[in-house]
Design an enzyme around this catalytic site. Sequence first.
Site, PDB file in Angstrom:
ATOM      1  N   SER A 112     -37.117   3.407  41.065  1.00 25.16           N
ATOM      2  CA  SER A 112     -36.985   2.080  40.497  1.00 25.16           C
ATOM      3  C   SER A 112     -37.401   2.019  39.036  1.00 25.16           C
ATOM      4  O   SER A 112     -38.284   2.749  38.596  1.00 25.16           O
ATOM      5  CB  SER A 112     -37.827   1.080  41.299  1.00 25.16           C
ATOM      6  N   ILE A 123     -37.810  -7.934  37.246  1.00 26.09           N
ATOM      7  CA  ILE A 123     -36.547  -7.400  37.761  1.00 26.09           C
ATOM      8  C   ILE A 123     -36.720  -5.912  38.038  1.00 26.09           C
ATOM      9  O   ILE A 123     -37.064  -5.135  37.150  1.00 26.09           O
ATOM     10  CB  ILE A 123     -35.410  -7.609  36.728  1.00 26.09           C
ATOM     11  N   GLU A 124     -36.500  -5.523  39.279  1.00 26.77           N
ATOM     12  CA  GLU A 124     -36.527  -4.126  39.701  1.00 26.77           C
ATOM     13  C   GLU A 124     -35.093  -3.675  39.915  1.00 26.77           C
ATOM     14  O   GLU A 124     -34.333  -4.354  40.605  1.00 26.77           O
ATOM     15  CB  GLU A 124     -37.327  -3.980  40.993  1.00 26.77           C
ATOM     16  N   ILE A 125     -34.730  -2.560  39.312  1.00 22.57           N
ATOM     17  CA  ILE A 125     -33.404  -1.980  39.531  1.00 22.57           C
ATOM     18  C   ILE A 125     -33.633  -0.660  40.261  1.00 22.57           C
ATOM     19  O   ILE A 125     -34.220   0.271  39.688  1.00 22.57           O
ATOM     20  CB  ILE A 125     -32.665  -1.785  38.207  1.00 22.57           C
TER      21      ILE A 125
END
Length: 130
Positions: A112, A123-125
Amino acid sequence: MRFTVDRLDHIVITCREVEKTASWYQRVLGMEREEYGRNRRCALKFGGQKINLRPFGVEGWTTADDSMPGSQDLCFVTAVESDDVIDHLTKCGITITEGPVERLGALGPTISVYCHDPDGNLIEIASYQA
């Protein structure tokens, strides 16, 4: 009668400036903008989900008691490797607050990368590991 929940359909993010927030999600995360309803509300669509953008302080929305801009922690999944996510965020001028780091998502281990949207939401991608 007992029931179980199938899936998440949409979420609502309270934001200070709808235009600024919508543009960020379109530019940075590739979401598609949609206006709907008689009041021309704004939504962002991706995959089979959507995010409705609620302007802070506007009447006429049913919402949580203390719905405030910047109070969300959201995780989005991509098939792109974390190095490519970092490269894209950097090119967009987005500050990375953490990552790449190992995490555990709903379907298993992820790598992540974290940043913040214009309202300060985390916001975590996440990319699932093969």
